[in-house]
Motif scaffolding. Structure first.
Motif, short mmCIF file in Angstrom:
data_model
loop_
_atom_site.label_atom_id
_atom_site.label_comp_id
_atom_site.label_asym_id
_atom_site.label_seq_id
_atom_site.Cartn_x
_atom_site.Cartn_y
_atom_site.Cartn_z
N ALA A 56 0.83 -1.21 0.00
CA ALA A 56 0.00 0.00 0.00
C ALA A 56 0.86 1.26 0.00
O ALA A 56 0.55 2.23 -0.70
CB ALA A 56 -0.93 0.00 1.21
N ALA A 57 1.95 1.24 0.76
CA ALA A 57 2.85 2.41 0.79
C ALA A 57 3.51 2.62 -0.57
O ALA A 57 3.64 3.76 -1.04
CB ALA A 57 3.91 2.23 1.88
N ALA A 58 3.88 1.52 -1.22
CA ALA A 58 4.51 1.63 -2.55
C ALA A 58 3.51 2.14 -3.58
O ALA A 58 3.84 3.01 -4.41
CB ALA A 58 5.07 0.28 -2.97
N VAL A 59 2.29 1.64 -3.54
CA VAL A 59 1.26 2.11 -4.49
C VAL A 59 0.89 3.55 -4.20
O VAL A 59 0.63 4.34 -5.12
CB VAL A 59 0.02 1.18 -4.44
N ASP A 60 0.91 3.93 -2.94
CA ASP A 60 0.63 5.32 -2.57
C ASP A 60 1.71 6.25 -3.11
O ASP A 60 1.42 7.34 -3.61
CB ASP A 60 0.54 5.44 -1.05
N ALA A 61 2.96 5.81 -3.04
CA ALA A 61 4.05 6.61 -3.60
C ALA A 61 3.90 6.74 -5.12
O ALA A 61 4.15 7.81 -5.68
CB ALA A 61 5.39 5.98 -3.25
N SER A 62 3.47 5.66 -5.77
CA SER A 62 3.28 5.75 -7.22
C SER A 62 2.10 6.67 -7.56
O SER A 62 2.13 7.38 -8.57
CB SER A 62 3.08 4.37 -7.83
N ILE A 78 -6.11 5.57 -8.11
CA ILE A 78 -5.12 4.76 -7.39
C ILE A 78 -5.29 4.94 -5.88
O ILE A 78 -5.16 3.99 -5.11
CB ILE A 78 -3.69 5.15 -7.83
N CYS A 79 -5.63 6.13 -5.45
CA CYS A 79 -5.81 6.39 -4.02
C CYS A 79 -6.97 5.58 -3.44
O CYS A 79 -6.92 5.16 -2.29
CB CYS A 79 -6.01 7.88 -3.76
N PHE A 80 -8.01 5.35 -4.23
CA PHE A 80 -9.10 4.50 -3.76
C PHE A 80 -8.60 3.08 -3.50
O PHE A 80 -8.97 2.45 -2.51
CB PHE A 80 -10.25 4.46 -4.78
N VAL A 81 -7.75 2.58 -4.38
CA VAL A 81 -7.18 1.24 -4.18
C VAL A 81 -6.31 1.22 -2.93
O VAL A 81 -6.36 0.27 -2.13
CB VAL A 81 -6.36 0.82 -5.43
N VAL A 82 -5.53 2.27 -2.73
CA VAL A 82 -4.65 2.33 -1.56
C VAL A 82 -5.46 2.39 -0.27
O VAL A 82 -5.09 1.76 0.73
CB VAL A 82 -3.68 3.53 -1.66
N ALA A 113 0.29 0.89 7.70
CA ALA A 113 -0.96 1.08 6.96
C ALA A 113 -1.62 2.40 7.34
O ALA A 113 -2.20 3.09 6.49
CB ALA A 113 -1.92 -0.08 7.24
N PHE A 114 -1.51 2.79 8.59
CA PHE A 114 -2.09 4.05 9.03
C PHE A 114 -1.43 5.22 8.31
O PHE A 114 -2.10 6.11 7.79
CB PHE A 114 -1.91 4.20 10.55
N PHE A 115 -0.09 5.20 8.26
CA PHE A 115 0.61 6.32 7.63
C PHE A 115 0.63 6.23 6.11
O PHE A 115 0.95 7.22 5.45
CB PHE A 115 2.03 6.44 8.19
N ALA A 116 0.33 5.08 5.53
CA ALA A 116 0.27 4.96 4.07
C ALA A 116 -1.11 5.31 3.53
O ALA A 116 -1.27 5.46 2.32
CB ALA A 116 0.63 3.54 3.65
N ASN A 117 -2.09 5.46 4.39
CA ASN A 117 -3.44 5.79 3.96
C ASN A 117 -3.47 7.23 3.42
O ASN A 117 -3.07 8.16 4.13
CB ASN A 117 -4.41 5.64 5.13
N PRO A 118 -3.93 7.44 2.18
CA PRO A 118 -3.93 8.79 1.61
C PRO A 118 -4.77 9.80 2.39
O PRO A 118 -4.41 10.97 2.47
CB PRO A 118 -4.50 8.60 0.21
N VAL A 119 -5.85 9.34 2.98
CA VAL A 119 -6.69 10.25 3.77
C VAL A 119 -5.91 10.76 4.98
O VAL A 119 -5.93 11.97 5.28
CB VAL A 119 -8.00 9.55 4.20
N ILE A 120 -5.21 9.85 5.66
CA ILE A 120 -4.41 10.26 6.82
C ILE A 120 -3.27 11.18 6.38
O ILE A 120 -2.97 12.17 7.04
CB ILE A 120 -3.85 9.02 7.54
N LEU A 121 -2.66 10.88 5.24
CA LEU A 121 -1.58 11.74 4.74
C LEU A 121 -2.07 13.15 4.43
O LEU A 121 -1.38 14.13 4.73
CB LEU A 121 -0.96 11.12 3.48
#
Length: 139
Positions: A56-62, A78-82, A113-121
């Motif tokens: 999830a963190a890798a996909v979030d970075a992409s 992509i963010c929905f998938v993450v 997972a908490f910090f890789a979540n786009p909403v949290i970011l």
């Protein structure tokens, strides 16, 4: 007539009753006999949670790289998938941490997972550096 103890005559007594009958016959407790070893729980759940969180963190970075490249619609998809991946990783990590199925893998998976979540970011970005968001409008 001797006293019969349940399970002594071989007609299907329980293991606990047989153990009790053995102790009654011997009149002592065998301290050298070790109880059955507790079986260790498999840590696969925690490892899966940690793996999903890393993915999830890798996909979030992409997704961030795609966003910076200018394709905001694809980055939003992509963010929905993450978000889905981080939720699954967090739930599995919580189950692993509480149920001892790879406790530390699960804890690390939940935090990642908490910090890789786009909403949290985004929430963290709004709190820590709101001036960065002013330039991200796709001028």
């Amino acid at each position: 007539m001797p006293i019969r103890i349940a399970g002594q005559d071989g007609r299907g007594g329980s293991v606990a009753t047989d153990e009790f009958a053995r102790l009654m016959r011997q009149g002592t407790v065998d301290v050298t006999r070790q109880p059955a070893a507790r079986r260790r729980k498999n840590p696969i759940t925690g490892k899966i949670a940690l793996g999903l969180a890393v993915v999830a963190a890798a996909v979030d970075a992409s997704a961030f790289a795609v966003f910076v490249g200018g394709d905001t619609t694809f980055a939003f998809g992509i963010c929905f998938v993450v978000v889905f991946l981080t939720l699954v990783a967090a739930v599995l990590g919580f189950i692993a941490a509480v149920g001892s199925f790879g406790r530390w893998y699960g804890v690390i998976g939940v935090v990642l997972a908490f910090f890789a979540n786009p909403v949290i970011l985004i929430v963290l970005l709004v709190i820590v550096a709101p001036e960065m968001l002013s330039g991200m409008g796709g001028d």
